[in-house]
Design an enzyme around this catalytic site. Structure first.
Site, PDB file in Angstrom:
ATOM      1  N   LYS A 227       0.842  -1.200   0.000  1.00 36.72           N
ATOM      2  CA  LYS A 227       0.000   0.000   0.000  1.00 36.72           C
ATOM      3  C   LYS A 227       0.883   1.257   0.000  1.00 36.72           C
ATOM      4  O   LYS A 227       0.666   2.195  -0.768  1.00 36.72           O
ATOM      5  CB  LYS A 227      -0.871  -0.046   1.253  1.00 36.72           C
ATOM      6  N   CYS A 383      37.409  15.440  32.292  1.00 38.05           N
ATOM      7  CA  CYS A 383      37.376  16.897  32.117  1.00 38.05           C
ATOM      8  C   CYS A 383      36.991  17.551  33.444  1.00 38.05           C
ATOM      9  O   CYS A 383      37.799  17.579  34.361  1.00 38.05           O
ATOM     10  CB  CYS A 383      36.441  17.273  30.969  1.00 38.05           C
ATOM     11  N   HIS A 520      38.669  14.201  26.648  1.00 36.00           N
ATOM     12  CA  HIS A 520      37.441  13.405  26.527  1.00 36.00           C
ATOM     13  C   HIS A 520      37.719  12.114  25.761  1.00 36.00           C
ATOM     14  O   HIS A 520      37.533  12.064  24.554  1.00 36.00           O
ATOM     15  CB  HIS A 520      36.359  14.213  25.805  1.00 36.00           C
ATOM     16  N   GLU A 522      36.024   9.531  25.645  1.00 39.13           N
ATOM     17  CA  GLU A 522      34.799   8.868  25.157  1.00 39.13           C
ATOM     18  C   GLU A 522      34.581   9.071  23.660  1.00 39.13           C
ATOM     19  O   GLU A 522      33.935   8.252  23.011  1.00 39.13           O
ATOM     20  CB  GLU A 522      33.573   9.357  25.943  1.00 39.13           C
TER      21      GLU A 522
HETATM   22  N1  GLN Z   1      33.927  23.535  32.785  1.00 41.54           N
HETATM   23  C1  GLN Z   1      35.240  22.989  32.657  1.00 41.54           C
HETATM   24  C2  GLN Z   1      36.108  23.805  31.738  1.00 41.54           C
HETATM   25  O1  GLN Z   1      35.628  24.564  30.951  1.00 41.54           O
HETATM   26  C3  GLN Z   1      35.179  21.560  32.202  1.00 41.54           C
HETATM   27  C4  GLN Z   1      34.660  21.408  30.824  1.00 41.54           C
HETATM   28  C5  GLN Z   1      34.243  20.006  30.503  1.00 41.54           C
HETATM   29  O2  GLN Z   1      34.070  19.180  31.385  1.00 41.54           O
HETATM   30  N2  GLN Z   1      34.051  19.705  29.231  1.00 41.54           N
HETATM   31  O3  GLN Z   1      37.307  23.677  31.766  1.00 41.54           O
END
Ligand code: GLN
Length: 551
Positions: A227, A383, A520, A522
Site C-alpha cells: 500500500k 574533564c 574526553h 569517550e
Molecule cells: N567547565 C570545565 C572547563 O571549561 C570543564 C569542561 C568540561 O568538562 N568539558 O574547563
C-alpha cells in the site's frame, strides 16, 4: 566520482535517522567503498557548542576541534572514516558565510537571496564535506538532513540537495526517507497515512525517494508495504521495515537483509563485492550474551537527558563488551548529593564524573571524588571530573582548604583550577589565551598530544604518548602542581606544547584505580575494541565488585 545518498526524515523527529544513516554507511563501507557522512542541521546556531546539553544532548568533538552534532559520534562509532569540521554544518554557518561574502562584495551588487545564493552555498558545503576536488574525495557521501520534512527551516536544505542531484545528472544521487507508522491499538493497525503525507510533501519539493525506511514498533506486514509503495511511488522493494530493535548494532543487518545497500548500489550504478556483516553479527552476539554485570554511578548535572552523555554511555558499554559484562549505568544528579547522603554511592562498583560546565552541582561532584578516593572505589573523572578530583585532593589532602576553580568561585584565593591567564606567575613559555565574551571559540578544542610518565596507570594504558580530544577552558594551575605532587597526587601526563596537566591519578599502593583526565576519551571509543581507558576502568570496577562480594 563522488555520489550521494540524501537521508531525510518525516512525520516525527527522533526516528533514529543518525543510526540509519550510519548503518547504511557501514554497509557501503563493507562493500569496499570509500564512504563519509555529512550532517546538515537546520538551526541558526553556528554550531551546537553554545547550546545547553539539556536542549541538544552532547556536543561531539572531532580531532580537528569542531563542536558538532552528536550524530557524528554515531558515524565515527559505525564507520572507519573520521569526521572533520566539514562533516557537519548548520543553517547558521551557511548564512554566516553568505553574509560575509555579501559584505566583501563577492556577489557583485546582486540581490542576495535564499535561491540561488543560500542554496548554492549549501551545495558547496556538501561538496566540501564529501572532499570533492581533494585527495579525500569519497565514493559515496551520505548526507543526513536534520529536522523533519515539512518544517520551514529545513526547506533550503531540501531545495539545495534537489538541485545538486539534478545538476549531477542521473544515477549520481539517491534519496532515502525515514518515516513513522504509528500502531493504533484500538484499531489493531499500523497506520500508513502519515507516511503517505510526508512523501507527498517531499514529492511536492521535487524529491522522489528511492527507499523508505519505515520505523514502527513492529515489522510492517507485506500488505501495508504494498500500500505504501502504491501511494508513494516507491518500488515495493524500496519500502523497508525498520522495527524497534534491542540494540542499535542490529540495524545494519536489518537493512541489509531487506536489500537497502543493494538498492542504493543499483541506483548509483556501483559495482561492488557483497556487504560483509560478520563483525556486526559478532557484536550483536556479544551484546546479547554478557557473562556478568557491573554497576557504575555516573554523577553529573545533565542526568535528566541521557543523550547529554551519549559518548560516555557508549564508551562504558563498549568497555563492558570488551570485559564481557553488561554495564548498568545509574545517573545521579550531583546537586542532590552532600556529605550526609554520599554513602549511597557505596552501592556501585565504579564511579564516573563526566564533563560539565558551571557552578551548579559542583560541590556534590567534589564530595563524590572524595568518597571514591577515601572509599577506594574506582574513579574515572573526565574533564570537569578531573578538575573536581584535583580540587578535592587539594582541599583534603594537600591542606589547601579553600581550593577551588575560578569557574565556580572567581575570587578564590587558591585557584588550583583556572584560566591560563588567571595563573599568577605563570611560566613565560606558556601561551596565554584570554577568555573574551565570545562564548564560541574560546575553548581548547580537538586533538592534542601529551607525554605520559612511566610507571603510572596512564602509561599502562596509553604508553609514552596520548592523543585525545579536548573541550574545555579551565586548566590545572601549574603553580600548585608541586604542592599537589608533594601531597601524593601523580601528574601522569602533560601536553607536549604547553605542559598543561592532562592526567592525574593516585598511586596504586594508595588506591586501586583513581584517574582524572582533562580530555574526553569517550569520543574515540568504538564498539570493536572499546577504549583502553574505559576498558581499564571497567576492569578495575569488576575487581572491586569481586572483592566486595568476597568480603
Ligand atoms: N567547565 C570545565 C572547563 O571549561 C570543564 C569542561 C568540561 O568538562 N568539558 O574547563
Amino acid at each position: 566520482m563522488t555520489k550521494f545518498v540524501f537521508v531525510t526524515g518525516g512525520v516525527v523527529s527522533s526516528l533514529g535517522k543518525g543510526i540509519a544513516s550510519a548503518s547504511l554507511a557501514a554497509l557501503l563501507e563493507s562493500r569496499g567503498l570509500k564512504v563519509t557522512l555529512i550532517k546538515l542541521d537546520p538551526y541558526l546556531n553556528v554550531d551546537p557548542g553554545t547550546m545547553s546539553p539539556f536542549q541538544h544532548g552532547e556536543v561531539y568533538v572531532t580531532d580537528d576541534g569542531a563542536e558538532t552534532d552528536l550524530d557524528l559520534g554515531h558515524y565515527e562509532r559505525f564507520i572507519e572514516a573520521r569526521m572533520k569540521k566539514a562533516n557537519n554544518f548548520t543553517t547558521g554557518q551557511i548564512y554566516k558565510s553568505v553574509l560575509e561574502k555579501e559584505r566583501r562584495g563577492d556577489y557583485l551588487g546582486k540581490t542576495v537571496q535564499v535561491i540561488p545564493h543560500v542554496t548554492n552555498e549549501i551545495q558547496d558545503f556538501v561538496k566540501r564535506g564529501a572532499g570533492i576536488g581533494t585527495r579525500d574525495a569519497v565514493d559515496v557521501a551520505i548526507v543526513e538532513i536534520g529536522g523533519t520534512v515539512g518544517d520551514i527551516e529545513s526547506l533550503p536544505f531540501l531545495e539545495a540537495v534537489r538541485q545538486l542531484s539534478l545538476r549531477m545528472g542521473p544515477n549520481m544521487a539517491a534519496f532515502v526517507h525515514l518515516t513513522y507508522l504509528p500502531w493504533l491499538g484500538a484499531a489493531g493497525e499500523l497506520k500508513t497515512k502519515p507516511t503517505q503525507h510526508t512523501v507527498q510533501k517531499l514529492r511536492e519539493i521535487g524529491i522522489q525517494p528511492d527507499a523508505l525506511l519505515c520505523r514502527a514498533d513492529r515489522r510492517i506486514p507485506d500488505e501495508e508495504r504494498e500500500k505504501i509503495s502504491l501511494f508513494t511511488n516507491v518500488a515495493a522493494w524500496g519500502v523497508i521495515s525498520m522495527p524497534d530493535v534491542d540494540t542499535i548494532y542490529k540495524v545494519p543487518r536489518l537493512l541489509h537483509e531487506q536489500g537497502l545497500d543493494g538498492l542504493i548500489c543499483d541506483k548509483l550504478r556501483l559495482n561492488t563485492p557483497p556487504a560483509k556483516l560478520a563483525r556486526w553479527d559478532n557484536l550483536v552476539q556479544a551484546v546479547g550474551n554478557p557473562q556478568g554485570e557491573v554497576n557504575i554511578a555516573m554523577v553529573g548535572k545533565y542526568v535528566e537527558l541521557s543523550d547529554s552523555y551519549k559518548s560516555v554511555n557508549e564508551a562504558l558499554r563498549h568497555a563492558g563488551l570488551k570485559n564481557h559484562v553488561q554495564v548498568n549505568i545509574s545517573y545521579i544528579d550531583s546537586e542532590t548529593l552532600s556529605s550526609s547522603n554520599i554513602s549511597q554511592l557505596d552501592a556501585y562498583d565504579g564511579i564516573l564524573v563526566p564533563g560539565g560546565f558551571g557552578q551548579r552541582g559542583v560541590e556534590g561532584k567534589i564530595s563524590t571524588a572524595q568518597f571514591a578516593r577515601e572509599g577506594k572505589v574506582p574513579y574515572l573523572g573526565i574533564c570537569l571530573g578531573m578538575q573536581v578530583a584535583t580540587i578535592e585532593f587539594a582541599r583534603h589532602v594537600a591542606g589547601l582548604a579553600d581550593a577551588n576553580s575560578t569557574e565556580f568561585e572567581p575570587d578564590t584565593k587558591t585557584p588550583v583550577i583556572a584560566l591560563i591567564d588567571e595563573w599568577k606567575d605563570a611560566d613565560g613559555t606558556i601561551q596565554k589565551r584570554s577568555a573574551n565574551s565570545d562564548l564560541g571559540g574560546t575553548m581548547r578544542l580537538g586533538a592534542q598530544t601529551s607525554d605520559v610518565r612511566k610507571d603510572t596507570i596512564a602509561h599502562a594504558i596509553y604508553g609514552d604518548v596520548v592523543t585525545e580530544r579536548h573541550r574545555h577552558r579551565y586548566e590545572a594551575n601549574v603553580n600548585y602542581l608541586d604542592q599537589l605532587r608533594d601531597a601524593g597526587l601523580v601528574i601522569s601526563a602533560l601536553t607536549q606544547r604547553e605542559q598543561l596537566t592532562e592526567v592525574v591519578e593516585l598511586p596504586t599502593n594508595v588506591h586501586p584505580w583513581y584517574v582524572g583526565v582533562q580530555f574526553h576519551p569517550e569520543f574515540k571509543s568504538t564498539p570493536w575494541d572499546g577504549h583502553p581507558l574505559f576498558n581499564a576502568f571497567i576492569k578495575a570496577s569488576l575487581t572491586q565488585r569481586a572483592a566486595k562480594s568476597a568480603s
